[in-house]
Scaffold this active site. Structure first.
Site, PDB file in Angstrom:
ATOM      1  N   LYS A  18     -12.256   1.851 -14.142  1.00 21.77           N
ATOM      2  CA  LYS A  18     -12.475   0.985 -14.174  1.00 21.77           C
ATOM      3  C   LYS A  18     -13.666   0.064 -15.012  1.00 21.77           C
ATOM      4  O   LYS A  18     -13.407  -1.141 -15.667  1.00 21.77           O
ATOM      5  CB  LYS A  18     -13.965   0.365 -13.701  1.00 21.77           C
ATOM      6  CG  LYS A  18     -13.480   1.195 -11.897  1.00 21.77           C
ATOM      7  CD  LYS A  18     -12.057   0.344 -11.024  1.00 21.77           C
ATOM      8  CE  LYS A  18     -11.622   1.099  -9.923  1.00 21.77           C
ATOM      9  NZ  LYS A  18     -11.099   0.142  -8.881  1.00 21.77           N
ATOM     10  N   TYR A  31     -12.924   7.508 -13.343  1.00 21.99           N
ATOM     11  CA  TYR A  31     -12.811   6.237 -12.467  1.00 21.99           C
ATOM     12  C   TYR A  31     -13.768   5.350 -13.527  1.00 21.99           C
ATOM     13  O   TYR A  31     -13.456   4.195 -13.591  1.00 21.99           O
ATOM     14  CB  TYR A  31     -14.041   6.577 -11.409  1.00 21.99           C
ATOM     15  CG  TYR A  31     -14.576   4.906 -10.202  1.00 21.99           C
ATOM     16  CD1 TYR A  31     -13.397   5.136  -9.628  1.00 21.99           C
ATOM     17  CD2 TYR A  31     -15.439   4.419 -10.822  1.00 21.99           C
ATOM     18  CE1 TYR A  31     -13.400   3.908  -8.875  1.00 21.99           C
ATOM     19  CE2 TYR A  31     -16.116   3.976  -9.736  1.00 21.99           C
ATOM     20  CZ  TYR A  31     -14.456   3.007  -7.737  1.00 21.99           C
ATOM     21  OH  TYR A  31     -14.827   1.628  -7.983  1.00 21.99           O
ATOM     22  N   SER A  45     -15.200  -2.265 -10.641  1.00 20.11           N
ATOM     23  CA  SER A  45     -16.234  -1.263  -9.957  1.00 20.11           C
ATOM     24  C   SER A  45     -18.152  -2.122 -10.811  1.00 20.11           C
ATOM     25  O   SER A  45     -17.129  -2.200 -11.645  1.00 20.11           O
ATOM     26  CB  SER A  45     -15.912   0.220 -10.154  1.00 20.11           C
ATOM     27  OG  SER A  45     -17.587   0.615  -9.898  1.00 20.11           O
ATOM     28  N   ASN A  47      -5.915  -4.647  -5.778  1.00 21.44           N
ATOM     29  CA  ASN A  47      -7.033  -3.863  -5.490  1.00 21.44           C
ATOM     30  C   ASN A  47      -6.890  -2.820  -5.521  1.00 21.44           C
ATOM     31  O   ASN A  47      -7.567  -2.182  -4.924  1.00 21.44           O
ATOM     32  CB  ASN A  47      -7.196  -4.800  -3.915  1.00 21.44           C
ATOM     33  CG  ASN A  47      -8.252  -3.738  -3.388  1.00 21.44           C
ATOM     34  OD1 ASN A  47      -8.945  -3.991  -3.273  1.00 21.44           O
ATOM     35  ND2 ASN A  47      -8.013  -3.743  -2.692  1.00 21.44           N
ATOM     36  N   ASP A  49       4.251   2.650  -4.635  1.00 24.15           N
ATOM     37  CA  ASP A  49       3.312   2.842  -5.555  1.00 24.15           C
ATOM     38  C   ASP A  49       2.934   2.441  -6.642  1.00 24.15           C
ATOM     39  O   ASP A  49       3.982   2.341  -7.460  1.00 24.15           O
ATOM     40  CB  ASP A  49       3.844   4.976  -5.101  1.00 24.15           C
ATOM     41  CG  ASP A  49       2.484   5.465  -6.196  1.00 24.15           C
ATOM     42  OD1 ASP A  49       1.648   4.586  -7.030  1.00 24.15           O
ATOM     43  OD2 ASP A  49       2.696   6.568  -6.215  1.00 24.15           O
ATOM     44  N   VAL A  50       1.991   1.722  -6.679  1.00 21.61           N
ATOM     45  CA  VAL A  50       1.540   1.198  -7.250  1.00 21.61           C
ATOM     46  C   VAL A  50       1.891   1.303  -8.821  1.00 21.61           C
ATOM     47  O   VAL A  50       2.155   1.053  -9.853  1.00 21.61           O
ATOM     48  CB  VAL A  50      -0.557   0.599  -7.998  1.00 21.61           C
ATOM     49  CG1 VAL A  50      -0.208  -0.439  -6.467  1.00 21.61           C
ATOM     50  CG2 VAL A  50      -0.798   1.420  -7.751  1.00 21.61           C
ATOM     51  N   ASP A  63       0.821  -0.777   0.092  1.00 20.35           N
ATOM     52  CA  ASP A  63       0.313  -0.014  -0.096  1.00 20.35           C
ATOM     53  C   ASP A  63       0.794   1.154   0.356  1.00 20.35           C
ATOM     54  O   ASP A  63       1.949   1.269   0.339  1.00 20.35           O
ATOM     55  CB  ASP A  63      -0.172  -0.075   1.747  1.00 20.35           C
ATOM     56  CG  ASP A  63      -1.673   1.189   1.207  1.00 20.35           C
ATOM     57  OD1 ASP A  63      -2.100   2.286   0.830  1.00 20.35           O
ATOM     58  OD2 ASP A  63      -2.987   0.553   1.411  1.00 20.35           O
ATOM     59  N   ILE A  64       0.524   2.203  -0.660  1.00 24.41           N
ATOM     60  CA  ILE A  64       1.110   3.490  -0.862  1.00 24.41           C
ATOM     61  C   ILE A  64       0.957   4.002   0.606  1.00 24.41           C
ATOM     62  O   ILE A  64       2.330   5.453   1.025  1.00 24.41           O
ATOM     63  CB  ILE A  64       0.708   4.803  -1.581  1.00 24.41           C
ATOM     64  CG1 ILE A  64       1.567   5.513  -1.566  1.00 24.41           C
ATOM     65  CG2 ILE A  64      -0.862   4.849  -1.281  1.00 24.41           C
ATOM     66  CD1 ILE A  64       0.829   6.900  -2.813  1.00 24.41           C
ATOM     67  N   VAL A  68     -18.921  -0.085  -1.658  1.00 21.41           N
ATOM     68  CA  VAL A  68     -19.036  -0.541  -0.134  1.00 21.41           C
ATOM     69  C   VAL A  68     -18.771   0.476   0.899  1.00 21.41           C
ATOM     70  O   VAL A  68     -17.397   1.788   0.469  1.00 21.41           O
ATOM     71  CB  VAL A  68     -17.733  -2.162  -0.717  1.00 21.41           C
ATOM     72  CG1 VAL A  68     -16.956  -2.605   0.385  1.00 21.41           C
ATOM     73  CG2 VAL A  68     -17.884  -2.418  -1.922  1.00 21.41           C
TER      74      VAL A  68
END
Length: 275
Positions: free
Chosen positions: A179, A175, A157, A104, A77-78, A39-40, A208
């Protein structure tokens, strides 16, 4: 699925410091899977809500260890493939090559007023789409080399299957575009990796109950766009689903139950996409 069907496997999970990623990590660990949590744990300037912190990651570690699991936490960082590559190397040195990859990590930066809509769009694409490409390209070679197959699940999503909720803003369009984009990646990756018995699928949740969705800026965006908000409800009488609902779908896909499932888009959406 039995818990034994996953015992001894290794999972590489991005966005694991909280929310869906933490839930995936804990439930996989409960079934004997060793976890590399990535995770960042830092803020991206264009994201209007508070992102995960190092203390969030510490909570993930504690929750995994509380169910008897083994975990390594790596900050990165991804958007930087070298960060993911370093985490993969750490995973291989400690646990071995991953059997399971959960791409994810993601952001949802909708807000009522954007100071720089183009930058919001670019950052959203970089995290949600390029980040997935980076994750799979950093992990798949290790999975192929190991020669024992595996499973990759990409978090898309409900907005990755429809265009409802679009308003032209950088956050909303970025977004939805990202997605949708990961579905194309998934379909391409599933063809690439099928000869190696590596399955690739996407999951498509409705809203979610996580910090990415439940914050004042998102509520402000909905209030500023009532015509958009009116289209966002689920068919079933629930406002949002819980992280565990998505995790259960992930467990199905990565376990023995999903051994011949690849290239599919699986909604967990309370009927959102059926309207």
């Amino acid at each position: 699925m039995t818990e034994e069907s996953l015992a001894g496997k290794v999972a590489f999970i991005t966005g694991a410091a909280r929310g869906q990623g933490r839930c995936h990590a804990v439930e996989l660990a409960r079934r004997g899977v060793r976890i590399l949590a990535f995770d960042i744990c830092a803020q991206i300037d264009t994201v209007p809500y508070a992102m995960a912190t190092p203390s969030d990651m510490q909570q993930t570690i504690a929750d995994v260890e509380a169910v008897g699991g083994e975990i390594i936490a790596v900050t990165g960082d991804v958007r930087a493939i070298e960060d993911i590559a370093a985490a993969v190397q750490r995973c291989r040195e400690t646990f071995g090559s991953p059997d399971i990859v959960l791409a994810n990590a993601g952001i949802s930066p909708q807000r009522a007023e954007e100071p720089d809509a183009q930058q919001v769009f670019l950052d959203t694409i970089a995290v949600n789409l390029t980040g997935v490409w980076n994750t799979v390209h950093a992990t798949a070679p290790a999975m192929i080399e190991r020669g024992a197959g595996g499973a990759i699940v990409i978090t898309s999503s409900a907005q990755g299957l429809i265009g409802r909720g679009g308003d032209g803003s950088g956050g909303a369009t970025g977004y939805t575009a990202s997605k949708h984009g990961v579905v194309g990646l998934m379909r391409s990756f599933s063809m690439w990796l099928a000869p190696h018995n590596i399955r690739v699928n996407t999951v498509h949740p409705t809203g979610v109950h996580t910090p990415m969705v439940e914050h004042a800026e998102m509520a402000g965006w909905m209030a500023a766009n009532p015509e958009v908000a009116a289209t966002m409800g689920n068919v079933m009488p629930v406002d949002m689903v819980d992280p565990i609902d998505v995790t259960r779908a992930v467990l199905y896909l990565v376990g023995e139950s999903g051994r011949y499932i690849t290239g599919v888009t699986l909604p967990i959406d309370a009927g959102f996409t059926s309207k």
